[in-house]
Design a protein around this motif. Sequence first.
Motif, PDB file in Angstrom:
ATOM      1  N   ARG A   1     -19.590 -40.010  27.529  1.00 16.65           N
ATOM      2  CA  ARG A   1     -19.757 -38.595  27.155  1.00 16.65           C
ATOM      3  C   ARG A   1     -18.779 -38.180  26.075  1.00 16.65           C
ATOM      4  O   ARG A   1     -19.108 -37.415  25.180  1.00 16.65           O
ATOM      5  CB  ARG A   1     -19.607 -37.691  28.383  1.00 16.65           C
ATOM      6  N   TYR A   2     -17.545 -38.676  26.172  1.00 12.59           N
ATOM      7  CA  TYR A   2     -16.547 -38.355  25.143  1.00 12.59           C
ATOM      8  C   TYR A   2     -16.994 -38.869  23.788  1.00 12.59           C
ATOM      9  O   TYR A   2     -16.897 -38.183  22.779  1.00 12.59           O
ATOM     10  CB  TYR A   2     -15.186 -38.958  25.496  1.00 12.59           C
ATOM     11  N   ILE A   3     -17.465 -40.109  23.767  1.00 11.92           N
ATOM     12  CA  ILE A   3     -17.907 -40.708  22.500  1.00 11.92           C
ATOM     13  C   ILE A   3     -19.052 -39.888  21.913  1.00 11.92           C
ATOM     14  O   ILE A   3     -19.069 -39.579  20.712  1.00 11.92           O
ATOM     15  CB  ILE A   3     -18.366 -42.177  22.717  1.00 11.92           C
ATOM     16  N   ILE A   4     -20.021 -39.538  22.755  1.00  9.24           N
ATOM     17  CA  ILE A   4     -21.181 -38.782  22.266  1.00  9.24           C
ATOM     18  C   ILE A   4     -20.754 -37.409  21.752  1.00  9.24           C
ATOM     19  O   ILE A   4     -21.213 -36.952  20.702  1.00  9.24           O
ATOM     20  CB  ILE A   4     -22.261 -38.681  23.371  1.00  9.24           C
ATOM     21  N   LYS A   5     -19.824 -36.755  22.455  1.00  9.64           N
ATOM     22  CA  LYS A   5     -19.370 -35.426  22.012  1.00  9.64           C
ATOM     23  C   LYS A   5     -18.556 -35.520  20.722  1.00  9.64           C
ATOM     24  O   LYS A   5     -18.675 -34.654  19.846  1.00  9.64           O
ATOM     25  CB  LYS A   5     -18.549 -34.751  23.125  1.00  9.64           C
TER      26      LYS A   5
ATOM     27  N   ALA B   1     -18.617 -34.897  14.783  1.00  7.37           N
ATOM     28  CA  ALA B   1     -18.606 -35.535  13.462  1.00  7.37           C
ATOM     29  C   ALA B   1     -19.863 -35.164  12.679  1.00  7.37           C
ATOM     30  O   ALA B   1     -19.802 -34.875  11.480  1.00  7.37           O
ATOM     31  CB  ALA B   1     -18.509 -37.051  13.618  1.00  7.37           C
ATOM     32  N   LEU B   2     -21.008 -35.145  13.360  1.00 14.17           N
ATOM     33  CA  LEU B   2     -22.277 -34.874  12.689  1.00 14.17           C
ATOM     34  C   LEU B   2     -22.403 -33.417  12.250  1.00 14.17           C
ATOM     35  O   LEU B   2     -23.116 -33.112  11.295  1.00 14.17           O
ATOM     36  CB  LEU B   2     -23.452 -35.256  13.601  1.00 14.17           C
ATOM     37  N   GLU B   3     -21.690 -32.511  12.917  1.00  9.03           N
ATOM     38  CA  GLU B   3     -21.712 -31.097  12.514  1.00  9.03           C
ATOM     39  C   GLU B   3     -21.054 -30.904  11.158  1.00  9.03           C
ATOM     40  O   GLU B   3     -21.320 -29.942  10.463  1.00  9.03           O
ATOM     41  CB  GLU B   3     -20.965 -30.234  13.551  1.00  9.03           C
ATOM     42  N   LYS B   4     -20.188 -31.842  10.814  1.00  5.96           N
ATOM     43  CA  LYS B   4     -19.402 -31.690   9.579  1.00  5.96           C
ATOM     44  C   LYS B   4     -19.998 -32.391   8.371  1.00  5.96           C
ATOM     45  O   LYS B   4     -19.418 -32.370   7.295  1.00  5.96           O
ATOM     46  CB  LYS B   4     -17.980 -32.256   9.796  1.00  5.96           C
TER      47      LYS B   4
ATOM     48  N   VAL C   1     -25.681 -43.879  12.370  1.00  5.02           N
ATOM     49  CA  VAL C   1     -26.283 -44.545  13.533  1.00  5.02           C
ATOM     50  C   VAL C   1     -25.229 -44.639  14.623  1.00  5.02           C
ATOM     51  O   VAL C   1     -24.079 -44.981  14.356  1.00  5.02           O
ATOM     52  CB  VAL C   1     -26.773 -45.965  13.149  1.00  5.02           C
ATOM     53  N   LEU C   2     -25.615 -44.316  15.857  1.00  3.51           N
ATOM     54  CA  LEU C   2     -24.735 -44.549  17.010  1.00  3.51           C
ATOM     55  C   LEU C   2     -25.325 -45.719  17.793  1.00  3.51           C
ATOM     56  O   LEU C   2     -26.443 -45.636  18.308  1.00  3.51           O
ATOM     57  CB  LEU C   2     -24.622 -43.289  17.872  1.00  3.51           C
ATOM     58  N   HIS C   3     -24.567 -46.807  17.840  1.00  4.44           N
ATOM     59  CA  HIS C   3     -25.101 -48.102  18.284  1.00  4.44           C
ATOM     60  C   HIS C   3     -24.257 -48.676  19.423  1.00  4.44           C
ATOM     61  O   HIS C   3     -23.025 -48.591  19.401  1.00  4.44           O
ATOM     62  CB  HIS C   3     -25.068 -49.038  17.059  1.00  4.44           C
ATOM     63  N   LEU C   4     -24.914 -49.279  20.398  1.00  7.18           N
ATOM     64  CA  LEU C   4     -24.204 -50.014  21.459  1.00  7.18           C
ATOM     65  C   LEU C   4     -23.976 -51.436  20.971  1.00  7.18           C
ATOM     66  O   LEU C   4     -24.922 -52.141  20.622  1.00  7.18           O
ATOM     67  CB  LEU C   4     -25.042 -50.033  22.748  1.00  7.18           C
TER      68      LEU C   4
END
Length: 306
Positions: A59-63, A68-71, A77-80
């Motif tokens: 959750r921390y990573i996603i938040k 970051a994306l708001e800026k 890409v958010l990748h595992l």
Amino acid sequence: PLVSPKEMFEGAYAGGYAIGAFNVNNMEIIQGIMEAGSEENAPVILQVSAGARKYAGQRYIIKLMEAALEKTDLPVVLHLDHGPNFEMCKEVIDGGFSSVMIDGSHLPFEENIAMTKKVVTYAHDKGVWVEAELGRLAGVEEDVSSDEHIYTDPDEAVEFVERTGCDSLAIAIGTSHGAYKFTGEAKLDFDRLDKIASLIPGFPIVLHGASSVVPEFVKMANEFGGDIGGAKGVPEDLLRKAASKAVCKINIDTDIRLAMTAVIRKFLAENPAEFDPRGYLGEARKAVKEMVRHKITNVLGCSGKA
Ligand code: G3H
Ligand code: 13P
Ligand code: ZN
Ligand code: NA
């Protein structure tokens, strides 16, 4: 915006460059990479390993990612990275990742295919990209020399891609994870890469273990109390060559670790009375940014490609 790697890789394949996939573990790393990408107008892949997910929390990573994306308008890409099983891939897909890697490279061929297929079915239903791996990236820690790596077999690669329906493929052509990649001369099996690319034309190839183990950082870390001996990475000209070919994604983690550790050691040694974490973490963030910028402009060739 958060995007699929699809357009990034189409551009990279056609344009003869590669996208950087950088491992993230905390806020400073994410900010450093995002600042570099924004200044260079370069697409970026932020990747999260199972270890990173455990350290920071999904959750921390996603938040942090949302912040970051708001800026920025940059495609990200958010990748595992190295998803170990179906369950973890499912959890990050449900959490909003746009891409996953399912790493069955340690499994027998048929088991790798079965696990990868299961992830592909779930991921594609949700519009999520799937990277798979065939072949082994042996590390020095496994006590095998670089020529005993189990390189990817071209014919198996074709069969694997056809039967799994995966979207990109990580292959073994001589790289390995970590700071000790080569005992002798650094070399990659480009003939093998070309053979694989010729059998699956247009299909994006991924290069793991692609840090250069930047000598300046190793030297700086050692100068200020570190003890990192015999480290050796992939020379930049080999990475440029790979990027000019079918390799569309180049994975970098070790160079981030080394950059941060080197400048933090230096900062603390030169400022012994300093104890505000913003001092040394700020230096670390700057070092990540400059290192990533260098990769984008001088190694990957993806500057201005966003
Ligand atoms: O491929 C491995 C990456 O460098 C991630 O490392 O599992 O320690 O987070 P990690
Ligand atoms: P390095 O250890 O060379 O940075 O490789 C990172 C990697 O492949 C992450 O999946
Ligand atoms: Zn890897
Ligand atoms: Na390329």
